[in-house]
Scaffold this motif. Sequence first.
Motif, PDB file in Angstrom:
ATOM      1  N   THR A 122       0.869  -1.178   0.000  1.00 31.17           N
ATOM      2  CA  THR A 122       0.000   0.000   0.000  1.00 31.17           C
ATOM      3  C   THR A 122       0.901   1.222   0.000  1.00 31.17           C
ATOM      4  OG1 THR A 122      -1.686  -1.190   1.235  1.00 31.17           O
ATOM      5  CG2 THR A 122      -1.885   1.210   1.189  1.00 31.17           C
ATOM      6  N   ALA A 123       0.732   2.087  -0.992  1.00 30.65           N
ATOM      7  CA  ALA A 123       1.738   3.120  -1.215  1.00 30.65           C
ATOM      8  C   ALA A 123       1.142   4.519  -1.258  1.00 30.65           C
ATOM      9  CB  ALA A 123       2.466   2.831  -2.529  1.00 30.65           C
ATOM     10  N   LEU A 124       1.580   5.300  -0.283  1.00 29.59           N
ATOM     11  CA  LEU A 124       1.217   6.714  -0.224  1.00 29.59           C
ATOM     12  C   LEU A 124       2.472   7.566  -0.381  1.00 29.59           C
ATOM     13  CD1 LEU A 124      -1.797   7.118   0.630  1.00 29.59           C
ATOM     14  CD2 LEU A 124      -0.954   8.231   2.671  1.00 29.59           C
ATOM     15  N   SER A 157       6.710  -0.778   1.918  1.00 34.30           N
ATOM     16  CA  SER A 157       6.894  -2.141   2.437  1.00 34.30           C
ATOM     17  C   SER A 157       6.471  -3.159   1.382  1.00 34.30           C
ATOM     18  CB  SER A 157       6.037  -2.350   3.683  1.00 34.30           C
ATOM     19  OG  SER A 157       6.384  -1.430   4.669  1.00 34.30           O
ATOM     20  N   ALA A 361       3.525   4.099   9.232  1.00 35.29           N
ATOM     21  CA  ALA A 361       2.087   4.394   9.423  1.00 35.29           C
ATOM     22  C   ALA A 361       1.843   5.755  10.072  1.00 35.29           C
ATOM     23  CB  ALA A 361       1.398   3.282  10.211  1.00 35.29           C
ATOM     24  N   GLU A 365       5.359  12.474  15.619  1.00 38.08           N
ATOM     25  CA  GLU A 365       4.911  13.875  15.687  1.00 38.08           C
ATOM     26  C   GLU A 365       3.530  14.031  15.027  1.00 38.08           C
ATOM     27  OE1 GLU A 365       8.034  12.930  14.638  1.00 38.08           O
ATOM     28  OE2 GLU A 365       8.831  13.369  16.621  1.00 38.08           O
TER      29      GLU A 365
END
Length: 377
Positions: A122-124, A157, A361, A365
């Motif tokens: 899953t790629a953001l 990942s 994830a 901060e």
Amino acid sequence: MDFNLTREQEMLRDMVREFAQRELAPKALALDAKGEFIHDIIKKTAELGLVGIITSKEFGGTGMGHLARMLMIEELSRIYASLGFFFQTGQIGMYAIENFGTPEQKQKYLPALCKADKIISTALTEAGGGSDPSAIQTTAELKGDEYIINGRKVMISEAPVCDLAIIVAKTGDKFSAFIVEKGTPGFTTSGKENYVGLRSLPVGDLVFTNCKVPKANLLGQEGKGLAVAIGGISAVGRTGVAGVALGTAEGAYAAAVKYAKERKLYGKPIAELQAIQYMLVDCNMEIETARWLCYKAAVLLDQGKSPRDAGDDITRCKLYSCDIASKVALRAIQIMGGYGTIPQYEITRRLNDSIELFTAAGTQEIMKNTLARSIIA
Ligand SMILES: Cc1cc2nc3c(=O)[nH]c(=O)nc-3n(C[C@H](O)[C@H](O)[C@H](O)COP(=O)(O)OP(=O)(O)OC[C@H]3O[C@@H](n4cnc5c(N)ncnc54)[C@H](O)[C@@H]3O)c2cc1C
């Protein structure tokens, strides 16, 4: 909040604990040194129904829920965090498909993912900054029945080994999510990057060059891609990272207690030195607190709370567990003196693994910002 583990959850925890002792404990040091993807071990967990633990039975899962998943990740990570982390990332994509996918997408992808016959990323994140979704530069332009995707996702990942990926790209001034399959012309993956921890987790880039993706691969509605990704990252990603952190801390703590009882100085075990006892007490309290925060977030999800409604609890469990994992690992190293710094004693690995958990994830901060917004709302 009051809850007990069900008989089924207790049996699952015991089964995973036994699996981890048998399949991981004797090999963890060698697996970490090799740093290869452990697909063979993941396949064994799939046979036990662990990969599909939050996926409905209808789509090949076991549907045991979020607390069962937390227990599983905790037990695996206590021995080898890289395997625990696999469940963090893989299940984000599975959750997103089950919750936002079309019936065709669910049937097409979920059964193979539950069996670990296919691996999903899953790629953001992009090079311009993972914390800032507006930095996403990957574009998806609709032409006829296809989207043309261009861009690059980094730090993803399982990217080097994935069979499919959920990616978020810009569609005009909004963001949309897509499922892209390996073998689609214009979709390539990088090799494994060299990260200090979670050595069996292959992390790398996804590259899209005029990659043509059928319209049917849009996941959720066009323009709602961030909701698709962030729902999964919150409910599954953050709780998963927290579970990995909890297990990592427990593994380091167990080794420190054992060592303190065995190591003799001045004719008695160092466990009798008050300075050592204080460090063990701090570890013990932090782990116990983290465990309750983790279980609570999972139970709320099992009770049907949305990732948004359970948001504060999810944030707290991610923030706190990832904070204490490195502290516990460092104290364990201190308790073990010079031996603690030798990789063969398997404590430096705990520290290295815990370092990776700060950002995965969502950074610590960003977690604090999220909680602060809720506190002052
Ligand atoms: C092991 C691992 C696996 C990962 N897997 C994936 C994956 O599968 N998919 C994926 O999409 N990404 C993945 N990531 C990337 C991860 O999501 C990003 O590292 C994370 O979002 C932070 O992005 P960044 O590294 O670009 O740091 P930046 O966003 O550049 O942040 C740098 C620093 O600035 C701080 N900061 C940023 N914004 C704020 C703010 N508003 N207020 C206060 N401080 C702020 C951050 O907390 C951090 O300390 C993975 C990362 C790791 C380490």
